[in-house]
Design a protein around this motif. Sequence first.
Motif, short mmCIF file in Angstrom:
data_model
loop_
_atom_site.label_atom_id
_atom_site.label_comp_id
_atom_site.label_asym_id
_atom_site.label_seq_id
_atom_site.Cartn_x
_atom_site.Cartn_y
_atom_site.Cartn_z
N GLY A 8 16.15 25.26 -0.77
CA GLY A 8 16.64 25.23 0.60
C GLY A 8 16.23 24.02 1.42
O GLY A 8 16.65 23.88 2.57
N GLY A 9 15.39 23.17 0.86
CA GLY A 9 15.00 21.98 1.59
C GLY A 9 16.15 21.00 1.71
O GLY A 9 17.19 21.15 1.09
N PHE A 37 3.01 26.83 2.89
CA PHE A 37 2.19 25.73 3.34
C PHE A 37 3.06 24.48 3.36
O PHE A 37 4.13 24.45 2.75
N ARG A 38 2.61 23.46 4.03
CA ARG A 38 3.33 22.20 4.00
C ARG A 38 2.36 21.03 3.97
O ARG A 38 1.22 21.15 4.42
N GLN A 39 2.86 19.93 3.44
CA GLN A 39 2.04 18.74 3.36
C GLN A 39 2.88 17.53 3.69
O GLN A 39 3.85 17.21 2.99
N GLU A 89 8.17 16.16 13.35
CA GLU A 89 6.81 16.53 12.93
C GLU A 89 6.82 17.63 11.88
O GLU A 89 5.78 17.90 11.26
N ASP A 90 7.94 18.27 11.67
CA ASP A 90 8.06 19.29 10.64
C ASP A 90 8.37 18.70 9.27
O ASP A 90 8.41 19.43 8.27
N THR A 91 8.61 17.41 9.21
CA THR A 91 8.89 16.75 7.95
C THR A 91 7.70 16.86 7.01
O THR A 91 6.58 16.48 7.36
N ALA A 92 7.95 17.41 5.83
CA ALA A 92 6.88 17.63 4.85
C ALA A 92 7.47 18.23 3.58
O ALA A 92 8.64 18.64 3.56
N VAL A 93 6.64 18.29 2.56
CA VAL A 93 6.97 19.11 1.40
C VAL A 93 6.44 20.51 1.69
O VAL A 93 5.27 20.67 2.04
N THR A 118 9.42 22.00 -1.94
CA THR A 118 10.75 21.53 -1.58
C THR A 118 10.61 20.65 -0.34
O THR A 118 9.88 20.98 0.59
N LEU A 119 11.30 19.52 -0.34
CA LEU A 119 11.15 18.54 0.71
C LEU A 119 12.07 18.86 1.90
O LEU A 119 13.26 19.08 1.73
#
Length: 124
Positions: A8-9, A37-39, A89-93, A118-119
């Motif tokens: 879904g990314g 989680f996100r990174q 700012e939500d951009t992450a894996v 998922t990116l």
Amino acid sequence: QVQLVESGGGLVQAGGSLRLSCAASGRTFSGYTMAWFRQAPGKEREFVAGISWIGGNTLYADSVKGRFTLSRDNAKSTVYLQMNSLNPEDTAVYYCAARYDTVVVTNYGGMNYWGKGTLVTVSS
């Protein structure tokens, strides 16, 4: 062993929405607390949201509270993260994780199983 597969990314403009899914297979889904989680690049992995097995109690990071909604379909062994009002700012894996427990754990070191991620990219 539990296998987790996220989907879904993608790329979305600021203010847009995405829905992430995490499908579990292997051992029974029963009894597992699920979390996302996100990174982001150059940052540590951080807790986003979690949902308990019993009662479906949810917990959210302050940064996503009111914008993200986590739900689970135990019959399909799947959890869903609905993300609205996205900003750069939500951009992450984004990673799905599972822990055999009754409560939500926010420390990524406490999770037992992880998906590959998922990116999510939010453009301004």
